[in-house]
Every structure is written in structure tokens, then in C-alpha cells.
Write a protein that holds these residues in place. Sequence first.
Motif, PDB file in Angstrom:
ATOM      1  N   THR A   1       0.676  -1.330   0.023  1.00 12.99           N
ATOM      2  CA  THR A   1       0.059  -0.104  -0.038  1.00 12.99           C
ATOM      3  C   THR A   1       0.961   1.308   0.170  1.00 12.99           C
ATOM      4  OG1 THR A   1      -1.466  -1.125   1.236  1.00 12.99           O
ATOM      5  CG2 THR A   1      -2.015   1.097   1.227  1.00 12.99           C
ATOM      6  N   GLU A   2       2.007   1.344   0.623  1.00 19.24           N
ATOM      7  CA  GLU A   2       2.773   2.323   0.794  1.00 19.24           C
ATOM      8  C   GLU A   2       3.462   2.532  -0.330  1.00 19.24           C
ATOM      9  OE1 GLU A   2       3.433   4.772   3.297  1.00 19.24           O
ATOM     10  OE2 GLU A   2       1.806   3.755   4.154  1.00 19.24           O
ATOM     11  N   GLN A   3       3.854   1.430  -1.195  1.00 19.40           N
ATOM     12  CA  GLN A   3       4.581   1.510  -2.299  1.00 19.40           C
ATOM     13  C   GLN A   3       3.677   2.105  -3.450  1.00 19.40           C
ATOM     14  OE1 GLN A   3       6.193  -2.108  -3.820  1.00 19.40           O
ATOM     15  NE2 GLN A   3       7.318  -0.945  -5.620  1.00 19.40           N
TER      16      GLN A   3
ATOM     17  N   LYS B   1       1.333   4.155  -3.132  1.00 18.72           N
ATOM     18  CA  LYS B   1       1.089   5.602  -3.076  1.00 18.72           C
ATOM     19  C   LYS B   1       2.094   6.428  -3.681  1.00 18.72           C
ATOM     20  CE  LYS B   1      -0.824   5.400   1.790  1.00 18.72           C
ATOM     21  NZ  LYS B   1      -0.673   5.665   3.027  1.00 18.72           N
ATOM     22  N   ARG B   2       3.072   5.843  -4.078  1.00 20.01           N
ATOM     23  CA  ARG B   2       4.130   6.482  -4.923  1.00 20.01           C
ATOM     24  C   ARG B   2       4.261   5.858  -6.191  1.00 20.01           C
ATOM     25  NH1 ARG B   2       5.011   5.472   0.411  1.00 20.01           N
ATOM     26  NH2 ARG B   2       6.112   7.420   1.629  1.00 20.01           N
ATOM     27  N   PHE B   3       3.230   5.171  -6.604  1.00 18.83           N
ATOM     28  CA  PHE B   3       3.494   4.567  -8.010  1.00 18.83           C
ATOM     29  C   PHE B   3       2.078   5.084  -8.848  1.00 18.83           C
ATOM     30  CE2 PHE B   3       4.638   0.255  -9.899  1.00 18.83           C
ATOM     31  CZ  PHE B   3       4.566   0.819 -11.175  1.00 18.83           C
ATOM     32  N   THR B   4       2.052   6.136  -9.293  1.00 20.99           N
ATOM     33  CA  THR B   4       0.708   6.667 -10.098  1.00 20.99           C
ATOM     34  C   THR B   4       0.261   5.970 -11.124  1.00 20.99           C
ATOM     35  OG1 THR B   4       1.800   9.019  -9.261  1.00 20.99           O
ATOM     36  CG2 THR B   4      -0.123   8.886 -10.947  1.00 20.99           C
TER      37      THR B   4
ATOM     38  N   ARG C   1      -1.449   2.863  -9.841  1.00 25.62           N
ATOM     39  CA  ARG C   1      -2.860   3.292  -9.361  1.00 25.62           C
ATOM     40  C   ARG C   1      -3.786   3.734 -10.447  1.00 25.62           C
ATOM     41  NH1 ARG C   1      -0.037   6.791  -6.279  1.00 25.62           N
ATOM     42  NH2 ARG C   1      -0.951   8.437  -6.946  1.00 25.62           N
TER      43      ARG C   1
END
Length: 343
Positions: A91-93, A95-98, A101
Motif C-alpha cells: 500500500t505504501e509503495q 501511494k508512490r506509483f501513480t 494506481r
Amino acid sequence: MTLVWGKPRQPPLGSEEWATFLDSEGRVMDAKAFKTRIFYGGVEHTIRREVWPFLLGYHAYDSTYAEREYLKSTKKSAYETVRQQWQSISTEQAKRFTKFRERKSLIDKDVVRTDRALPFYDGDDNPNVNILRDILLTYSFYNFDLGYCQGMSDLLSPILFVMEDESESFWCFVALMERLGPNFNRDQNGMHSQLFALSKLVELLDSPLHNYFKQNDCLNYFFCFRWVLIQFKREFEYKKTMRLWEVLWTHYLSEHLHLYVCVAILKRYRNKIIGEHMDFDTLLKFTNELSGHIDLDAILRDAEALCICAGENGAARIPPGTPPSLPIESENAFLYAQDDEVL
């Protein structure tokens, strides 16, 4: 041009006749005769799971039963390796993987509205809908440059319905996208080249209709965009779509037979189009509303006749590289060369 009639359609290829095309080790002995037979009749649903991988170029026609089982095993392992790439994203990764997503969000939205009226995909928490999503997400990592675009779920849905196996469906989809991937390029060059070729074929095969489109600013042929993009998936009921696709996949007569199908449909409705003075917006609405009202067998006969009539002149009007332009033999070589590749 000389008047040509398409040959009568035949009953679909059944299991007993399918067995006559195979030697004792499972090789297709006469690929040309096999593809011709499917062109004129399609395939019974009970053997599509065996036949479609050949038509898609996933299995080579000269492969044996043993070679296909080996391929299935190695490809399953390769599929699981790629699938694990996105499943392991925390989930944290994320957030930084537009890009991830965005693609996941689009796939999630599309799969829940893809063919949900079919029992195979119907209902809440349908496992087949989840598999559809997983395959598309995995493909977006397998072909990261292309990723996911709307319409891909339409192309995958019948493959999963037929193959009923996640890994096999994925690799058959990969084989199909080797042909149709350019349809989804962001610059739309693949689509533009096909619509341009379509305009040239209409000019050759129906000059009154071509002249009408020219006079009414309709030469971009965007009203055929959906037909070409997802290969008439939304124009026919599910069973007929599968039959049309297997006919197109034979590449019998032309690898661009789908364009002659477009011409056949437009030609059939030419008098209505011209008689009602349809402008572009009206034409777009009209072509969309043809969904469910096209006689597939009649259109296939017409498309065959038009393709034969056009002959070399027709082929010359389709620019080199126009999708789908990858020969089946090249696909076989590509896919079998991947057997031992670690992805």
C-alpha cells in the motif's frame, strides 16, 4: 468489377472432424485446409479451447501434444512470475506509483461492466470477474509501455470464457495483442492507418458511397472506430462474436478481412445512409445502433465476395504495417522462443 458471390456458410467444425486434421502426435497436418474450414464454418464451442490457441498463434500448427503440454507448464510459471510483480506492491509503495494506481483504477472500473449479463460473469464477487482483472493487471506489467486501455477487457472476455484457465487465457490474450496492440497506441496510428485503408477500400468497392462521405465530411471514418478497435465485439451477440473472431483469425483471403466486413456493412446500408442524408453525427448514431441487428452470415459472405473482387487492387490500398500485420508464423516463433525465458 466482376460480380462475385461468397460461398455458403458451413456447419461449425466439430470434435470428430477436428481429429482428422491431427496426426498421431497432435500436429495439424494441413494448416491451410484447417483454416479454410474454419473460415467457412467456425468452430463448435466444445473444441474452441483446443482450437483457439492455434488460430491466435499461441500454439504452432506443427507442435505435438507433448510440446503443447510443456509449453503450458512453462508459460504458467512465467505468468505467475509477472503476476507476482504487481501483487507484491505494498500500500505504501502504491501511494508512490501513480501509473500503477491509474491503471488499476481503470481496470477495476472496466471489468465490473464487461459482459456482466452473461452467467459466466454475472453476480457479486464473481470469481471470473476477478480473474479478468488479474489478467489485465498482469498484462499491464508484461507490456508496460502499452499498459491498459479501455476496450482491452472486451477482447479478453471471450478468451477467458473459452479457455477457462487464467494462465492460458493470459498467453492467448498476449498473442491476440501482438496483432491488435497497435489499436491502443496513444498516438492512435494503428487506428488511423486502418480507417485510412477502409476509406480507400470503400473508394474502390463503392464509389457512390465514398463520394457521399466525401461531400459530407465523413472521410475520417470515425463512425467505424468501435468496429475496428474491438473487432465488432459490441455489434453481435456473444456467440456470434466468437464465430466472427475465429473467422478473422484464420487470415484466410486477407489478414485485414475485418476491413472488408466494415465495407460490407456500410454497403448493405448504403441506400439508407444516402437516402436519409446522414451527416457525421447521425451516421455515428446509426452505426452504433446497428448493434444486434446485423446478419453475420450474410455479412461474411459479402465480405468474402468484396475481398475477392478487390483482389490485388484492394491489398495495394492497405498500407504496409496496417494492423493486424504480424504473420502467424512470426508469432509462433516468438512465443515458442520464450519458453525458457525468465521474465
